[in-house]
Write a protein that holds these residues in place. Structure first.
Motif, mmCIF file in Angstrom:
data_model
loop_
_atom_site.group_PDB
_atom_site.id
_atom_site.type_symbol
_atom_site.label_atom_id
_atom_site.label_comp_id
_atom_site.label_asym_id
_atom_site.label_seq_id
_atom_site.Cartn_x
_atom_site.Cartn_y
_atom_site.Cartn_z
ATOM 1 N N ALA A 30 7.113 -2.891 8.007
ATOM 2 C CA ALA A 30 6.648 -2.232 6.781
ATOM 3 C C ALA A 30 5.517 -1.288 7.129
ATOM 4 O O ALA A 30 4.855 -1.439 8.163
ATOM 5 C CB ALA A 30 6.171 -3.271 5.771
ATOM 6 N N GLU A 32 3.202 -0.513 4.526
ATOM 7 C CA GLU A 32 2.105 -0.915 3.641
ATOM 8 C C GLU A 32 2.530 -2.137 2.835
ATOM 9 O O GLU A 32 3.694 -2.282 2.484
ATOM 10 C CB GLU A 32 1.775 0.240 2.697
ATOM 11 C CG GLU A 32 0.645 -0.006 1.751
ATOM 12 C CD GLU A 32 0.329 1.213 0.883
ATOM 13 O OE1 GLU A 32 -0.581 1.097 0.043
ATOM 14 O OE2 GLU A 32 0.986 2.269 1.032
ATOM 15 N N LYS A 61 4.272 -6.170 -3.110
ATOM 16 C CA LYS A 61 4.987 -4.905 -2.943
ATOM 17 C C LYS A 61 4.951 -4.502 -1.482
ATOM 18 O O LYS A 61 3.912 -4.580 -0.837
ATOM 19 C CB LYS A 61 4.369 -3.834 -3.831
ATOM 20 C CG LYS A 61 4.480 -4.192 -5.303
ATOM 21 C CD LYS A 61 3.706 -3.271 -6.178
ATOM 22 C CE LYS A 61 3.784 -3.755 -7.613
ATOM 23 N NZ LYS A 61 2.830 -3.104 -8.468
ATOM 24 N N VAL A 62 6.111 -4.060 -0.984
ATOM 25 C CA VAL A 62 6.265 -3.701 0.420
ATOM 26 C C VAL A 62 6.818 -2.285 0.508
ATOM 27 O O VAL A 62 7.862 -1.992 -0.067
ATOM 28 C CB VAL A 62 7.238 -4.678 1.131
ATOM 29 C CG1 VAL A 62 7.415 -4.303 2.592
ATOM 30 C CG2 VAL A 62 6.781 -6.123 0.974
ATOM 31 N N ARG A 63 6.090 -1.416 1.230
ATOM 32 C CA ARG A 63 6.593 -0.053 1.470
ATOM 33 C C ARG A 63 7.126 -0.018 2.888
ATOM 34 O O ARG A 63 6.387 -0.149 3.851
ATOM 35 C CB ARG A 63 5.490 0.991 1.285
ATOM 36 C CG ARG A 63 6.013 2.422 1.478
ATOM 37 C CD ARG A 63 4.981 3.474 1.091
ATOM 38 N NE ARG A 63 3.749 3.383 1.866
ATOM 39 C CZ ARG A 63 3.526 4.039 3.005
ATOM 40 N NH1 ARG A 63 4.440 4.822 3.519
ATOM 41 N NH2 ARG A 63 2.364 3.904 3.623
ATOM 42 N N GLN A 64 8.434 0.196 2.993
ATOM 43 C CA GLN A 64 9.050 0.222 4.316
ATOM 44 C C GLN A 64 9.120 1.627 4.896
ATOM 45 O O GLN A 64 9.176 1.781 6.099
ATOM 46 C CB GLN A 64 10.433 -0.404 4.275
ATOM 47 C CG GLN A 64 10.338 -1.913 4.061
ATOM 48 C CD GLN A 64 11.662 -2.583 4.233
ATOM 49 O OE1 GLN A 64 12.475 -2.573 3.337
ATOM 50 N NE2 GLN A 64 11.867 -3.161 5.392
ATOM 51 N N ASP A 67 8.821 6.682 0.663
ATOM 52 C CA ASP A 67 8.813 6.523 -0.789
ATOM 53 C C ASP A 67 9.566 5.293 -1.292
ATOM 54 O O ASP A 67 9.816 5.177 -2.486
ATOM 55 C CB ASP A 67 9.398 7.773 -1.457
ATOM 56 C CG ASP A 67 8.524 8.991 -1.232
ATOM 57 O OD1 ASP A 67 7.293 8.841 -1.241
ATOM 58 O OD2 ASP A 67 9.074 10.092 -1.036
ATOM 59 N N GLU A 68 9.964 4.417 -0.417
ATOM 60 C CA GLU A 68 10.736 3.250 -0.842
ATOM 61 C C GLU A 68 9.872 1.998 -0.851
ATOM 62 O O GLU A 68 9.340 1.594 0.179
ATOM 63 C CB GLU A 68 11.931 3.029 0.080
ATOM 64 C CG GLU A 68 13.029 4.050 -0.100
ATOM 65 C CD GLU A 68 14.248 3.700 0.718
ATOM 66 O OE1 GLU A 68 14.611 2.511 0.795
ATOM 67 O OE2 GLU A 68 14.835 4.629 1.293
ATOM 68 N N TRP A 69 9.753 1.406 -2.030
ATOM 69 C CA TRP A 69 9.000 0.169 -2.201
ATOM 70 C C TRP A 69 9.973 -0.946 -2.574
ATOM 71 O O TRP A 69 10.949 -0.723 -3.274
ATOM 72 C CB TRP A 69 7.962 0.322 -3.306
ATOM 73 C CG TRP A 69 6.789 1.139 -2.902
ATOM 74 C CD1 TRP A 69 6.669 2.497 -2.965
ATOM 75 C CD2 TRP A 69 5.555 0.663 -2.376
ATOM 76 N NE1 TRP A 69 5.438 2.889 -2.506
ATOM 77 C CE2 TRP A 69 4.730 1.782 -2.152
ATOM 78 C CE3 TRP A 69 5.053 -0.610 -2.084
ATOM 79 C CZ2 TRP A 69 3.443 1.678 -1.639
ATOM 80 C CZ3 TRP A 69 3.774 -0.718 -1.584
ATOM 81 C CH2 TRP A 69 2.982 0.408 -1.357
ATOM 82 N N ALA A 71 9.958 -4.981 -4.131
ATOM 83 C CA ALA A 71 9.134 -5.976 -4.811
ATOM 84 C C ALA A 71 9.669 -7.374 -4.507
ATOM 85 O O ALA A 71 10.881 -7.596 -4.531
ATOM 86 C CB ALA A 71 9.143 -5.729 -6.310
ATOM 87 N N VAL A 144 9.977 -0.762 -9.070
ATOM 88 C CA VAL A 144 8.622 -1.000 -8.575
ATOM 89 C C VAL A 144 7.679 0.062 -9.106
ATOM 90 O O VAL A 144 7.914 1.254 -8.964
ATOM 91 C CB VAL A 144 8.588 -1.004 -7.027
ATOM 92 C CG1 VAL A 144 7.177 -1.195 -6.520
ATOM 93 C CG2 VAL A 144 9.513 -2.078 -6.482
ATOM 94 N N LEU A 146 3.559 1.237 -9.139
ATOM 95 C CA LEU A 146 2.314 1.025 -8.396
ATOM 96 C C LEU A 146 1.131 1.155 -9.289
ATOM 97 O O LEU A 146 0.735 1.813 -9.995
ATOM 98 C CB LEU A 146 2.213 1.997 -7.227
ATOM 99 C CG LEU A 146 3.286 1.762 -6.191
ATOM 100 C CD1 LEU A 146 3.152 2.753 -5.065
ATOM 101 C CD2 LEU A 146 3.185 0.365 -5.613
#
Length: 146
Positions: A30, A32, A61-64, A67-69, A71, A144, A146
């Motif tokens: 990930a 973030e 929440k995981v940002r891989q 722009d893709e998160w 949950a 998701v 933010l």
């Protein structure tokens, strides 16, 4: 002159493991993470200082990538951050594909009603716990935010 060995164009990532009592629930890279800690939301990026924190029941929440998160509903536990590795130990976890959205909404509305009519003391505490769990599962079924 001392050469700086850090290449700022290389995108580092975090190695994330989410562990529930009986198995590794999710393990991947990930960019973030945003945790629901017991004191509020907390974000983690690469090269974060070492940290051990308690996690509340809520949405992680995981940002891989850019722009893709993603949950993940988590049911309380702990997170350890060290050397770009994040280990999340939780009592339970679920992603949207594991959850029936209509059922999650129904359970959430019932938990909310139970909390509103709960008497004081243990009944209120139990209703709050069920409400947080139901809310987390319901929120994961939505896009998701933010």
């Amino acid at each position: 002159l001392i050469k700086n060995s850090i290449d700022y164009n290389v995108k580092m990532s975090l190695e994330v493991s989410i562990i529930v009592p009986d198995r590794v629930f999710w393990k991947d890279q990930a960019q973030e993470i945003i945790f629901p800690t017991i004191t509020g939301q907390m974000g983690v990026l690469e090269n974060h200082i070492p940290l051990l924190t308690g996690l509340d029941t809520g949405v992680m929440k995981v940002r891989q990538n850019a722009d893709e998160w993603m949950a993940i509903a988590i049911m309380g536990g702990f997170a350890l951050v060290s050397e770009n590795k994040i280990t999340v130990l939780v009592n339970g976890a679920a992603v949207s594909s594991d959850i029936d959205a209509q059922e999650a909404e129904s359970v959430f509305l019932q938990a909310k009603a139970n909390l509103e009519k709960a008497a004081e003391g243990k009944e209120t505490q139990d209703a709050e716990i069920q409400y947080k769990k139901a809310l987390a599962r319901f929120e994961v079924t939505k896009p998701v935010a933010l």
